[in-house]
Write a protein that holds these residues in place. Structure first.
Motif, PDB file in Angstrom:
ATOM      1  N   UNK A 138      -2.172   6.273 -23.231  1.00  0.00           N
ATOM      2  CA  UNK A 138      -3.063   5.218 -23.872  1.00  0.00           C
ATOM      3  C   UNK A 138      -3.159   4.201 -22.863  1.00  0.00           C
ATOM      4  N   UNK A 139      -3.812   3.922 -21.768  1.00  0.00           N
ATOM      5  CA  UNK A 139      -4.060   2.673 -20.932  1.00  0.00           C
ATOM      6  C   UNK A 139      -4.307   1.524 -21.557  1.00  0.00           C
ATOM      7  N   UNK A 140      -4.791   1.509 -22.878  1.00  0.00           N
ATOM      8  CA  UNK A 140      -4.954   0.183 -23.410  1.00  0.00           C
ATOM      9  C   UNK A 140      -3.879  -0.166 -24.110  1.00  0.00           C
ATOM     10  N   UNK A 141      -2.847   0.449 -24.244  1.00  0.00           N
ATOM     11  CA  UNK A 141      -1.621   0.206 -24.924  1.00  0.00           C
ATOM     12  C   UNK A 141      -0.445   0.123 -24.142  1.00  0.00           C
ATOM     13  N   UNK A 142      -0.470   1.168 -23.178  1.00  0.00           N
ATOM     14  CA  UNK A 142       0.505   1.280 -22.205  1.00  0.00           C
ATOM     15  C   UNK A 142       1.739   2.286 -22.685  1.00  0.00           C
ATOM     16  N   UNK A 143       1.267   3.261 -23.549  1.00  0.00           N
ATOM     17  CA  UNK A 143       2.296   3.929 -24.076  1.00  0.00           C
ATOM     18  C   UNK A 143       1.841   5.419 -23.821  1.00  0.00           C
ATOM     19  N   UNK A 144       2.909   6.454 -23.981  1.00  0.00           N
ATOM     20  CA  UNK A 144       2.739   8.004 -23.902  1.00  0.00           C
ATOM     21  C   UNK A 144       2.478   8.275 -25.448  1.00  0.00           C
ATOM     22  N   UNK A 145       1.193   8.725 -25.637  1.00  0.00           N
ATOM     23  CA  UNK A 145       0.844   9.209 -27.194  1.00  0.00           C
ATOM     24  C   UNK A 145       1.225  10.652 -27.337  1.00  0.00           C
ATOM     25  N   UNK A 146       1.247  11.433 -26.191  1.00  0.00           N
ATOM     26  CA  UNK A 146       1.587  12.709 -26.474  1.00  0.00           C
ATOM     27  C   UNK A 146       2.327  13.152 -25.282  1.00  0.00           C
ATOM     28  N   UNK A 147       3.718  13.990 -25.438  1.00  0.00           N
ATOM     29  CA  UNK A 147       4.373  14.536 -24.509  1.00  0.00           C
ATOM     30  C   UNK A 147       4.222  16.260 -24.697  1.00  0.00           C
ATOM     31  N   UNK A 148       3.622  16.639 -23.686  1.00  0.00           N
ATOM     32  CA  UNK A 148       3.305  18.044 -23.965  1.00  0.00           C
ATOM     33  C   UNK A 148       4.366  18.957 -23.301  1.00  0.00           C
ATOM     34  N   UNK A 149       5.093  18.597 -22.599  1.00  0.00           N
ATOM     35  CA  UNK A 149       6.118  19.194 -21.790  1.00  0.00           C
ATOM     36  C   UNK A 149       5.603  19.909 -20.482  1.00  0.00           C
ATOM     37  N   UNK A 150       6.405  21.058 -20.147  1.00  0.00           N
ATOM     38  CA  UNK A 150       6.104  21.764 -19.209  1.00  0.00           C
ATOM     39  C   UNK A 150       5.052  22.913 -19.509  1.00  0.00           C
TER      40      UNK A 150
END
Length: 762
Positions: free
Chosen positions: A447-459
């Motif tokens: 989320x570029x408006x908060x600068x955080x990773x919201x989901x890590x889907x892995x490989x």
């Protein structure tokens, strides 16, 4: 590599001045690690036995880091952040001065034992600065070379003379002397320029030892420099395939050494300055006797470009690495060579540390390998050595014939891990999220408006995940992004960055009307500069009684409500509510701001490191105006024009005049409500269940709908017709926005045309 462009208007140009860009770089949760390839290494050895040595690394992520070394660990003790592009080389000079050079065309100096504050920015190069060299015994003098074909010699002691801020000059100006470059026109202090085409006489002065001179440098790009211990000899190499030898004391060219058939990428001089080693993209290492002005040995060790060289103190052995990802040690006298290790990434630089060697690669990690640097013959006793050939094809042929040597070491003795850099990205249609893939194959949603990773889907498959996340929505491209620093860099340009709006209900913001509009860039900027604004307010409170200045009424109002989530801007034409800090950025891993500045050129700093003194000389004026609620440009670009007509054969009409205008985010259900309102004004229902047109004399819709929203002029009737809105004969869903209809259904550059029809009774 990405070039950092100039944002200002050139002198004498008739073009309108281009507003400066603001960029913010999203940092990973672990900021103590590099997130892109490491280009350079330099060591600070402690003279005291019980005090740790330090390793300094410079990366393509634009930062340098200081590592405190222990026997079996390395701890990051400082991050040096100011460059806005790749850090290409670094060295230690003078009294604990760290010098770095970058693709942002600058050199920067730092107190290497500080907490990472840049002490000086030096401008003179016209292109990427690729390499540095220093004299061991005359460590105030350094040389820099770059892609512009220039080689400059700097006296750091003179260049670091403070400059009065009251003068109207660049940060690196000095009253001691000026060099006028035909390319940049930027003055510089105590600089010598070395020419490849002619000898230059430099006159000695008592103040610095050098008189500033301007001259053209190499005819082509410079990739490698080296200087002997006393600073009496300088060698340079690059795309011209020759080694040039200079006398830095006179600035004169003494010789050219020919023999390589491709770019020269690495150079070493022995302490006396008699012997020179060169590594080239032709895969060869050559040993030159400068007294004889000829190549005395060639070493065919590598199967690809040689990018890095390091020698033992006695210059008896050379360690080499390069594009073939292999590290070799070679006895310069006997030509015996040994493969120490092979990794999966090309080697960019080497640093010998007692009996070990630090290896930097295009990966973000740094490794330490055994090297027996004090007595290299020990490692040859392990066996597996081969005789280096004279020609590059001899090594390549041996490799093809299956006689590749086995590496002596399989694993490094110590690793400083990095973070996988982002190598692929896709901006999603909602224009708030970016899907990324890193070098480890991990796919994440930001989320570029908060600068955080919201989901890590892995490989997972990047393409499949991108298709799964597709939404048929349309928002203007209010930002651009790249990943050249291994992280997401978000670029904002005015006025187009203010073109994207969203309803508060879509952001789940409580306390606001669901149709309240939020400008994405405006709230993002306020989130980025919340720390700057807090420091600015604090300084204003303490400074106001001292100087008698009182902030303007508007700014005082803004500051006094710093903790409220919603404020009313009394100066706005429509008295609209302004949302404060709708987007909040992490303070644990804060993003970094990159701006082009004015006096000191581009700079980079974490948002939590801003001290409130930065002004329009540092931060673009339009950003400051936005954060202080002094106006946001380009509101008209958030509108969408369209026509509203009855479907062919319809018996009802909405009396409108010409073109309508509304926000691009307006939902179709608002258009439906508008049509219902205009039809049911008559409250006249025909026998066939349809509704009659509005009566003559009823007020008609103006060509522009007020503030861009549809207002209901009277209470709706108890019996409402069922209305459908169509575009290109396709029925639109009520949740679609005008922008979505235009992008996915209308698909034309002309003004949008909508049609409506009344369906039979319920």
């Amino acid at each position: 590599m990405h070039r950092v462009g100039s944002a200002g208007n050139t002198s004498g140009s008739s073009r309108p001045r281009k507003e400066k860009r603001l960029t913010y770089v999203l940092n990973n949760a672990d900021d103590s690690k590099h997130c892109a390839g490491v280009n350079c290494l330099t060591l600070l050895k402690s003279p005291v036995p019980d005090v740790s040595d330090y390793l300094f690394t410079g990366s393509r992520d634009g930062t340098l880091k200081r590592w405190e070394l222990a026997e079996d660990a390395a701890t990051c003790s400082a991050t040096f952040e100011s460059h806005v592009d790749w850090v290409n080389d670094a060295l230690l000079a003078g009294n604990n001065t760290l010098v770095s050079c970058s693709s942002d065309t600058t050199l920067k100096t730092w107190n290497c034992l500080s907490d990472g504050i840049c002490t000086r920015t030096l401008h003179q190069h016209s292109d990427y600065v690729t390499c540095l060299a220093a004299a061991e015994k005359n460590s105030n003098v350094i040389a820099s070379g770059g892609l512009g074909g220039e080689v400059f010699l700097w006296d750091l002691e003179a260049a670091l003379v403070p400059v009065s801020k009251s003068t109207d000059v660049k940060e690196d100006d000095s009253p001691n002397g000026i060099i006028a470059s035909s390319n940049s026109g930027l003055p510089i202090t105590s600089l010598r320029s070395i020419s490849s085409s002619s000898n230059i006489s430099l006159h000695t002065t008592q103040s610095h030892g050098y008189s500033p001179v301007a001259a053209k440098g190499h005819k082509e790009s410079v990739y490698a420099l080296a200087m002997n211990d006393s600073g009496t000899l300088l060698v340079s190499g690059g795309t011209e395939k020759v080694v040039r030898v200079w006398d830095p004391r006179t600035g004169s060219k003494t010789m050219k050494l020919r023999g390589h058939t491709d770019n020269i990428r690495a150079l070493l001089l022995d302490s006396t300055g008699r012997y020179c080693l060169s590594g080239s993209s032709d895969s060869m290492i050559r040993l030159w006797d400068l007294n004889q002005q000829r190549c005395v040995h060639s070493y065919a060790v590598h199967t690809d470009s040689v990018w890095a060289l390091a020698s033992t103190p006695t210059f008896s052995h050379v360690y080499s690495g390069g594009r073939d990802s292999s590290l070799y040690v070679t006895d310069l006298a006997t030509r015996e060579s040994l493969l120490l290790c092979t990794k999966e990434h090309p080697i960019s630089q080497l640093a010998l540390h007692d009996d070990s060697i630090w290896v930097a690669t295009t990966d973000s990690s740094v490794h330490k390998w055994p090297a027996e640097g004090r007595n290299p013959q020990k490692v040859f006793q392990k066996g597996g050595s081969f005789l280096a050939g004279n020609l590059s094809f001899s090594r390549a042929r041996a490799c093809l014939e299956g006689s590749s040597p086995a590496p002596v070491y399989q694993e490094p003795s110590l690793t400083i891990p990095g973070i996988p850099g982002i190598v692929q990205h896709e901006i999603l249609n909602n224009r708030r999220q970016v899907l990324t893939k890193d070098t480890a194959g991990s796919v994440k949603l930001w989320d570029i408006t908060k600068g955080v990773v919201t989901e890590d889907y892995g490989e997972v498959s990047f393409e499949e995940k991108k298709e799964k996340l597709f939404e048929m929505v349309s928002f203007p491209a209010w930002f651009t992004t790249d990943t050249r620093l291994g992280s997401l860099s978000i670029h904002l340009d005015t006025p187009q960055c203010f073109s994207a709006e969203i309803y508060s209900v879509d952001l789940n913001i409580a306390g606001l009307a669901e149709d309240h509009k939020i400008c994405l860039a405006e709230e993002t900027l306020k989130g980025l500069f919340v720390h700057w604004l807090a420091k600015r307010r604090t300084k204003s409170v303490f400074q106001a009684p001292a100087n008698g200045d009182v902030p303007s009424g508007k700014e005082t109002s803004i500051r006094s409500h710093s903790h409220s989530r919603i404020e009313v801007d009394d100066n706005a034409e429509n008295h609209s509510t302004v949302v404060r800090h709708a987007f909040e950025f992490s303070t644990v891993s804060p993003p970094s701001i990159i701006t082009e500045g004015s006096h000191g050129g581009p700079w980079r700093k974490k948002i939590t490191a801003l001290d409130g003194t930065e002004d329009e000389k540092d931060i673009p004026r339009w950003c400051i105006d936005c954060v202080l609620d002094k106006g946001v440009p380009g509101k008209d670009i958030t509108k969408c024009s369209f026509y509203l007509h009855p479907c062919e054969g319809a018996t009802v009409q909405v009396l409108t005049q010409g073109k309508l205008s509304a926000p691009r985010i307006l939902r179709i259900h608002k258009v439906i409500n508008y049509v219902i309102e205009k039809i049911v004004l008559t409250d006249a229902r025909n026998s066939d269940g349809t509704f009659s047109p509005g009566l003559t004399g009823q007020s008609q819709l103006s060509t522009t709908v007020g503030d861009g929203t549809f207002r209901l002029g009277s209470k709706p009737q108890k019996l409402k017709p069922i209305i459908e809105i169509l575009c290109n004969n396709q029925v639109l869903t009520p949740e679609m926005s005008l922008a979505t209809v235009r992008a996915y259904i209308w698909k034309k550059t002309d003004d949008l045309v909508l049609s409506y029809r009344v369906l039979p009774g319920r």
